[in-house]
Write a protein that holds these residues in place. Structure first.
Motif, PDB file in Angstrom:
ATOM      1  N   VAL A  47      -7.880   1.328  -3.328  1.00 37.03           N
ATOM      2  CA  VAL A  47      -8.004   1.066  -1.949  1.00 37.03           C
ATOM      3  C   VAL A  47      -9.076   1.584  -0.666  1.00 37.03           C
ATOM      4  O   VAL A  47      -9.424   1.132   0.007  1.00 37.03           O
ATOM      5  CB  VAL A  47      -7.366   0.075  -1.553  1.00 37.03           C
ATOM      6  N   LEU A  59       0.810  -1.009   0.089  1.00 34.79           N
ATOM      7  CA  LEU A  59       0.125  -0.030  -0.208  1.00 34.79           C
ATOM      8  C   LEU A  59       0.910   1.544  -0.179  1.00 34.79           C
ATOM      9  O   LEU A  59       2.344   1.589   0.830  1.00 34.79           O
ATOM     10  CB  LEU A  59      -0.602  -0.065   1.539  1.00 34.79           C
ATOM     11  N   SER A  90       3.161  -1.154   3.753  1.00 30.24           N
ATOM     12  CA  SER A  90       3.328   0.135   3.782  1.00 30.24           C
ATOM     13  C   SER A  90       3.613   1.120   3.555  1.00 30.24           C
ATOM     14  O   SER A  90       4.861   1.152   4.454  1.00 30.24           O
ATOM     15  CB  SER A  90       2.489   0.318   5.200  1.00 30.24           C
ATOM     16  N   LYS A  96      -6.504   0.117  -7.668  1.00 29.57           N
ATOM     17  CA  LYS A  96      -6.284   0.187  -7.224  1.00 29.57           C
ATOM     18  C   LYS A  96      -6.128   0.974  -5.753  1.00 29.57           C
ATOM     19  O   LYS A  96      -5.382   1.061  -5.466  1.00 29.57           O
ATOM     20  CB  LYS A  96      -3.892   0.494  -7.152  1.00 29.57           C
ATOM     21  N   GLY A 121      -2.310  -1.072  -3.884  1.00 29.39           N
ATOM     22  CA  GLY A 121      -3.028  -0.007  -3.475  1.00 29.39           C
ATOM     23  C   GLY A 121      -3.048   1.334  -3.504  1.00 29.39           C
ATOM     24  O   GLY A 121      -1.206   0.926  -2.651  1.00 29.39           O
ATOM     25  N   THR A 176      -6.588  -4.045   0.162  1.00 28.28           N
ATOM     26  CA  THR A 176      -5.066  -3.638  -0.139  1.00 28.28           C
ATOM     27  C   THR A 176      -5.274  -4.889  -0.141  1.00 28.28           C
ATOM     28  O   THR A 176      -4.853  -5.358  -1.583  1.00 28.28           O
ATOM     29  CB  THR A 176      -4.207  -2.845   1.224  1.00 28.28           C
TER      30      THR A 176
END
Ligand code: NAD
Length: 284
Positions: free
Chosen positions: A120, A36, A65, A118, A94, A275
């Motif tokens: 999210v 993400l 992330s 993508k 995402g 995600t």
């Protein structure tokens, strides 16, 4: 009577462990680690705190992330180019743009540039459109989290009288559509609604997303109603509160979500789940 507390904090921790971690492990066995990207423009204090919460939950679920930070004077063109780069990058599943954005950047343009697969946060016109059509899609995080916490607390929505206060594109409208998709009888109230007290007086589930601290008081809540408080406000004396006056509301409601520890953690949970879902979609 004192309402049962619907703890989004406890529920999200449980669901991450029981549902998301195994899904991530399965993806990792196929060589996919969900990733993400959070785009953060400027140094908005509340945004920085939300970003930290997202990073923490992502770590617990085992996904990557990353927060990409930009100065508040970054140009719109630069931000759109970054999104186009992300759209093409197969290792990224995402992307979200942390709101609010500075005034010189068009939120609409930014959202229309994110590839729907993508997206999210579930904010692109394609994903919002599918949500309203009742088609499978990436659902926006706060509404998805609200429905999840209602269902996990034992509430069925079918046939229930659900009142949503607030008609924003990110909470009020989509949560009303999701409740309708679950066959609830849905009413949406907003700033132009006449006689709000009358409109909410027969609600079985009340979802409050008004953006005003303590706006709904216990004496407005029908006895036994389930109350979901979406609002988040920083109190002058420190700490957070919601759109509902919690102390009076819990005496009337059968169940209530607190602030903090209610809808907020479920929103973050939904983002991580979205995600993972986006990553799963690339593996099929
Ligand atoms: P918004 O300001 O976009 O919308 C507020 C809505 O409230 C409007 O549709 C308006 O018509 C309605 N409203 C205003 N005054 C009213 C009145 N007197 N009577 C009836 N309706 C009235 O806000 P939003 O983005 O939907 O957010 C609402 C709240 O939820 C904010 O406090 C926000 O910070 C919070 N929020 C929390 C999360 C989370 O994850 N917990 C996510 C998004 C928003």
């Amino acid at each position: 009577m004192s309402a049962k507390i619907i703890s989004g904090k406890d529920l999200s921790a449980k669901l991450i462990k029981e549902i998301l971690v195994p899904r991530v492990e399965k993806l990792k066995k196929q060589g996919i680690t969900p990733k993400l990207i959070v785009l953060l423009v400027g140094t908005h204090t509340a945004s920085a705190s939300y970003v930290r919460q997202k990073e923490l939950s992502a770590k617990k679920a085992g996904i990557i992330s990353e927060t990409w930070r930009y100065e508040k004077n970054v140009t719109e063109t630069k931000l759109l180019k970054e999104i186009e780069k992300i759209n093409k990058d197969k290792t990224i599943h995402g992307v979200i743009v942390q709101l609010p954005l500075p005034a010189h950047i068009s939120i609409q343009k930014v959202l229309r540039t994110i590839h729907p697969s993508k997206d999210v946060d579930g904010f692109t016109p394609e994903n919002i459109g599918k949500l309203f059509l009742g088609e499978p899609t990436i659902e926006c995080c706060t509404p998805k989290g609200i429905i999840r916490m209602l269902e996990e607390s034992g509430e069925t929505l079918e046939g229930k009288k659900v009142t949503v206060i607030g008609r924003s594109n990110i909470v009020g409208k989509p949560v009303a559509a999701l409740a309708l998709n679950k066959s609830a009888t849905v009413k949406i109230c907003h700033s132009r609604t006449k006689n709000l007290n009358k409109e909410i007086s027969d609600s079985e589930i009340l979802i409050v997303a008004v953006g005003r601290p303590g706006f709904i008081h216990g004496d407005q809540i029908p006895k036994g109603c389930v109350v979901i408080d979406v609002g988040i406000h920083r109190k002058k004396e420190g700490g957070l509160c919601g759109d509902v006056h919690f102390e009076s509301a819990k005496k009337k409601a059968s169940k209530i979500s607190p602030v903090p520890g209610g809808v907020g953690p479920m929103t973050v949970y939904s983002l991580i789940e979205n995600t993972i879902e986006a990553a799963e979609n690339t593996s099929t």
